[in-house]
Design an enzyme around this catalytic site. Sequence first.
Site, short mmCIF file in Angstrom:
data_model
loop_
_atom_site.label_atom_id
_atom_site.label_comp_id
_atom_site.label_asym_id
_atom_site.label_seq_id
_atom_site.Cartn_x
_atom_site.Cartn_y
_atom_site.Cartn_z
N PHE A 195 -6.80 24.75 -21.71
CA PHE A 195 -6.91 25.73 -20.62
C PHE A 195 -7.30 25.09 -19.30
O PHE A 195 -7.14 25.70 -18.24
CB PHE A 195 -7.91 26.83 -21.00
CG PHE A 195 -9.36 26.47 -20.77
CD1 PHE A 195 -10.07 25.76 -21.72
CD2 PHE A 195 -10.00 26.83 -19.59
CE1 PHE A 195 -11.40 25.41 -21.51
CE2 PHE A 195 -11.34 26.49 -19.37
CZ PHE A 195 -12.03 25.77 -20.34
N LYS A 196 -7.84 23.89 -19.34
CA LYS A 196 -8.31 23.25 -18.10
C LYS A 196 -7.19 23.06 -17.09
O LYS A 196 -7.44 22.98 -15.89
CB LYS A 196 -9.03 21.96 -18.42
CG LYS A 196 -10.31 22.25 -19.20
CD LYS A 196 -11.21 21.06 -19.32
CE LYS A 196 -12.56 21.44 -19.90
NZ LYS A 196 -12.51 21.81 -21.33
N ASP A 197 -5.93 23.02 -17.57
CA ASP A 197 -4.80 22.92 -16.63
C ASP A 197 -4.74 24.13 -15.68
O ASP A 197 -4.29 24.00 -14.55
CB ASP A 197 -3.47 22.87 -17.39
CG ASP A 197 -3.28 21.55 -18.13
OD1 ASP A 197 -3.72 20.50 -17.63
OD2 ASP A 197 -2.65 21.58 -19.21
#
Length: 478
Positions: free
Chosen positions: A115-117
């Site tokens: 999810f960090k993208d």
Amino acid sequence: MIKYVSTRGGASGTFTDTILEGLASDGGLLVPEKYEVISEERLSQWQNLPYPELACEIISCFATDLTKDKIREICHEVYTRAIFGDDIVSVKPIKLAPKEELYILGISNGPTLAFKDMAMQFLGKLFDEILNERGIKLNILGATSGDTGGAAEYAMMGRSSVSVFMLSPKDRMSEFQKSQMYSIKEQNIHNIVVPGSFDNCQDLVKAVSNDLGFKDSYSIGSVNSINWGRITAQVVYYFFGYFKVIQKSKKKLMHPVSFSVPSGNFGNILSGFVAKKMGLPIKNLVLATNENNVLDEFFKSGIYRVRNPKETFVTSSPSMDISKASNFERFIHEIFDRDSKYVSTLWAELEKNNSFSIDAQSLANLKRESGIVSGASRHVNRINTIQRVYESNQLVVDPHTADGIYVGQRFVEDNIPMICLETALPTKFEGTVREALGFVPERRDSLKNIEDKDRRVYEMSGSLPDLKNFIIKNAKIN
Ligand SMILES: *Cc1c(COP(=O)(O)O)cnc(C)c1O
């Protein structure tokens, strides 16, 4: 224009200053002076917006020193099918027990499968815009135990205004994570392999950042989890997920939902808390930890006790293996009515004793106001959850997502959908998935055989002068 203030009482600046600065000069974290509350009428106007448009609306509430047109342009360039796949963010119902309304919110469809993208792609483009406008260059220095480093590198690669120097521990990442980072060929990305653990990496980053002269001369910046730009961009998928689930389950706007969030540094769940402050009808935010239960312990006992490296376990959900939760101070600041004196006292105590505590009444109030409830999982629970989700739904989830589903199930209530955040895809953690299921899901074409690609890394000795020399030789200079 919204100003940003420090949780310890000092400093103020704009959104742009805040995302370039990182830590406030008094050692606190920067937060907006207030949260905009979104009326029901506006929520209703937002409920069918495509992801990039919704992102523009929400980010505009925080980035008031940028024009809405600029924000819109960035969001449309970043939240695309090319980068995040067809849905950008997907919503899937799953069935595990009768009467439960469970959903998986797919926020890991970006280039590094975590999810960090979602936030990092936005930040990468934003940094580029700001730096080009100001005619300056930045050298981003960071340490990663896996997902943050990859996301930062894929967001910054090829950009002329930034270089990335990312330290990673020699022995602690999955083969996939290593391959993904180390196979990057772009000249502005520098992977530096450090002997030892993540803490060694972190210590080196701190040592460089504490040398203010060096930091200034080489224009050193960071994109770590306390960057407010990341928190802001993450708020968007709570709104988006809410609207989609309300529509799918045929509930009326303003009907409450709960979210379950696999947590480490308290960044993701803080974004959920901000969404709630802005008026999104969130009943509970379920904070799920693994064996590294610093946060679960706090929400159960009121005692916040950070761990030393020896007490921090290596687990099968490694992106949640934290010894302290960097964003937690923002939460405490908000929930104690922004009493920066009290926050300073608590963090001074933490500095001295590695822990602080709040009384039972305050804990009860804090839980009521935030809706945060918590639980922890162990390896066997993750394996078991991966199996159960697969057996009933033919869906493969990663071990972090499994943490969230496992803990989330305990807090399911009648007629309140529980939305479980998918914080990574199973391909990223194939070892554990194979242990649970005996197979792994097929990879997308671009990721097949990634382990065989040539690697470009600098293996450093671990000494500070060695690192500084490498930066001096490779940094972009203003
Ligand atoms: C970073 C990460 C987490 C933890 O998120 P925080 O914002 O640090 O709480 C959970 N799962 C995965 C896969 C991650 O990469």
